[in-house]
Design an enzyme around this catalytic site. Structure first.
Site, PDB file in Angstrom:
ATOM      1  N   GLY A 134       0.803  -1.207   0.000  1.00 19.48           N
ATOM      2  CA  GLY A 134       0.000   0.000   0.000  1.00 19.48           C
ATOM      3  C   GLY A 134       0.839   1.261   0.000  1.00 19.48           C
ATOM      4  O   GLY A 134       0.968   1.946  -1.010  1.00 19.48           O
ATOM      5  N   ILE A 160      -8.626   0.561  -5.925  1.00 18.83           N
ATOM      6  CA  ILE A 160      -8.543   1.587  -6.954  1.00 18.83           C
ATOM      7  C   ILE A 160      -9.910   2.229  -7.189  1.00 18.83           C
ATOM      8  O   ILE A 160     -10.845   1.584  -7.687  1.00 18.83           O
ATOM      9  CB  ILE A 160      -8.007   0.989  -8.275  1.00 18.83           C
ATOM     10  CG1 ILE A 160      -6.705   0.226  -8.011  1.00 18.83           C
ATOM     11  CG2 ILE A 160      -7.818   2.089  -9.301  1.00 18.83           C
ATOM     12  CD1 ILE A 160      -5.648   1.018  -7.271  1.00 18.83           C
ATOM     13  N   GLN A 283     -21.210  20.484  32.684  1.00 17.32           N
ATOM     14  CA  GLN A 283     -19.892  21.036  32.367  1.00 17.32           C
ATOM     15  C   GLN A 283     -19.018  20.042  31.611  1.00 17.32           C
ATOM     16  O   GLN A 283     -18.264  20.427  30.711  1.00 17.32           O
ATOM     17  CB  GLN A 283     -19.178  21.475  33.649  1.00 17.32           C
ATOM     18  CG  GLN A 283     -17.900  22.264  33.377  1.00 17.32           C
ATOM     19  CD  GLN A 283     -17.227  22.726  34.653  1.00 17.32           C
ATOM     20  OE1 GLN A 283     -16.810  21.901  35.466  1.00 17.32           O
ATOM     21  NE2 GLN A 283     -17.133  24.035  34.853  1.00 17.32           N
ATOM     22  N   GLN A 340     -20.186   9.246  21.468  1.00 14.59           N
ATOM     23  CA  GLN A 340     -20.332   9.112  22.918  1.00 14.59           C
ATOM     24  C   GLN A 340     -21.448  10.005  23.441  1.00 14.59           C
ATOM     25  O   GLN A 340     -22.238   9.596  24.283  1.00 14.59           O
ATOM     26  CB  GLN A 340     -19.009   9.449  23.610  1.00 14.59           C
ATOM     27  CG  GLN A 340     -18.966   9.114  25.090  1.00 14.59           C
ATOM     28  CD  GLN A 340     -18.992   7.620  25.346  1.00 14.59           C
ATOM     29  OE1 GLN A 340     -18.649   6.827  24.465  1.00 14.59           O
ATOM     30  NE2 GLN A 340     -19.403   7.226  26.538  1.00 14.59           N
ATOM     31  N   GLU A 367      -4.160   7.563   0.818  1.00  8.42           N
ATOM     32  CA  GLU A 367      -3.211   8.628   0.426  1.00  8.42           C
ATOM     33  C   GLU A 367      -1.948   8.586   1.287  1.00  8.42           C
ATOM     34  O   GLU A 367      -1.334   9.615   1.565  1.00  8.42           O
ATOM     35  CB  GLU A 367      -3.872  10.005   0.516  1.00  8.42           C
ATOM     36  CG  GLU A 367      -3.302  11.037  -0.430  1.00  8.42           C
ATOM     37  CD  GLU A 367      -3.941  10.993  -1.805  1.00  8.42           C
ATOM     38  OE1 GLU A 367      -3.515  11.766  -2.684  1.00  8.42           O
ATOM     39  OE2 GLU A 367      -4.882  10.206  -2.007  1.00  8.42           O
TER      40      GLU A 367
END
Length: 382
Positions: A134, A160, A283, A340, A367
């Protein structure tokens, strides 16, 4: 609340950004859930993208495109991936690899292959990765042997984009068995209707389901020698330059995904009540949202700094690697935190946050995996 506002975007890139948002809100976002569920290739949206100048926007004006630079394409990528990563990737991949041909190929190659992409007649792809290789560009084993006025390709390519749908692909293949690992590969234009080219879709993925990847087999696939891009043996160097631009754009993809995660988290915690008050009143939740935004803004600022440096050829590899790493990992972190906050509802596949979570896990790999990017960042400091 719009995390993907005009902050950090240079003024000259704002038109491209706003056009991309308008297109994404009209064509991509309303269809995202359906295409994720079906896994179909979004041909109708690609056609709309051609008409809107989204597909092939980075192709030079002299070849029929808009000539958007890497900064503008980063702004486009953010907006498309905020709406949906799978469809967004399909739109970007429709012209993938054309810049290599424009930059290093002949004018005849650009007229024959690039212009039809810009004019909405064809789509393309870039074939580099292989089943067993890869990120190691110098280790690719697909071969291209010269035989008179032709090259004969043998080997396999994997992951591809548009390998089945494309009209032609740019193929990275070994042309020399010398010990110089960085000068024994070349790039070739291969029409997909050539005898010896066989491609099939890779089995369905967990994310980016509207983007289709293929397994390609080359079996004595003969192409004209004139389909060589640039000089034989320069493939590694050409790809390195190409990936600097690509990695910044992938950073933009990560920013778009992170923005989607932040939007989903913000909307949910301000609308759900627990223990007699909105979740957003706690908070701990506020701090979580604050951390998401801090990391997002840091990643986005870095990504646009990298885009400018790549555009100007200023230590491009170092900055592109940092931007790709930071932006895509910020996307995964924001997506996880958004999950979450959503609690049990987060695992329902029908929910946007679940799609974002799945999609965000993918750009950290393609990439050039982020481990490779860290190698480049380290080397860039020496």
């Amino acid at each position: 609340m719009d995390p993907l506002d005009d902050t950090h975007v240079p003024e000259y890139a704002l038109d491209a950004k706003h056009e991309a948002r308008e297109f994404a809100e009209e064509h991509v976002l309303p269809n995202a859930a359906d295409y994720f569920e079906s896994g179909d290739y979004p041909w109708e949206i690609v056609e709309a993208g051609r008409e809107a100048g989204i597909v092939g926007a980075d192709i030079a004006e002299e070849h029929g495109g808009r000539g958007l630079d890497v900064v503008e394409m980063t702004a486009v990528a953010e907006e498309l991936f905020r709406a949906d990563a799978g469809i967004g990737l399909t739109l970007l991949l429709a012209s993938f690899g054309t810049s290599i041909v424009e930059e290093h190929g002949t004018e005849a190659q650009s007229e024959a292959f690039v212009r039809p992409v810009a004019e909405g007649e064809t789509i393309t792809g870039l074939a580099v990765s292989e089943p067993e290789t890869g990120s190691d560009l110098s280790g690719m084993t697909t071969t291209a042997e010269k035989d008179g006025d032709e090259y004969v390709l043998n080997g396999e390519k994997y992951w591809i984009g548009n390998g089945v749908e494309a009209d032609w692909v740019t193929v990275y293949a070994r042309t020399d068995d010398s010990d110089n690992r960085y000068a024994n590969h070349s790039l070739f234009i291969v029409p997909t209707d050539t005898d010896g080219y066989d491609a099939e879709h890779i089995p369905e993925k967990m994310g980016m389901r509207a983007s289709k990847q293929a397994h390609i087999v080359f079996d004595d696939c003969r192409i004209p020698a004139e389909n060589l891009v640039g000089q034989e043996g320069n493939g590694f160097l050409m790809l390195g330059e190409f990936f600097n631009h690509g990695r910044v754009t992938v950073g933009g993809q990560g920013i778009g995904l992170a923005a989607a995660a932040i939007e989903e988290a913000w909307e949910f915690v301000h609308g759900r009540e627990e223990f007699g008050r909105h979740i957003s009143d706690f908070q701990a939740v506020q701090h979580g949202l604050a951390d998401m935004r801090i990391e997002f803004e840091a990643a986005r600022a870095l990504n646009y700094e990298a885009a400018r440096r790549v555009r100007d050829g200023n230590d491009a590899s170092f900055w592109a690697a940092m931007a790709k790493t930071k932006s895509t990992e910020t996307a995964t972190d924001c997506a996880e935190q958004a999950m979450q906050f959503h609690g049990g509802r987060s695992i329902l596949s029908e929910r946007r946050v679940a799609r974002v979570f799945r999609d965000a896990r993918i750009p950290v790999i393609y990439e050039g995996a982020n481990e490779i990017q860290r190698n480049l960042v380290y080397q860039g400091q020496e």
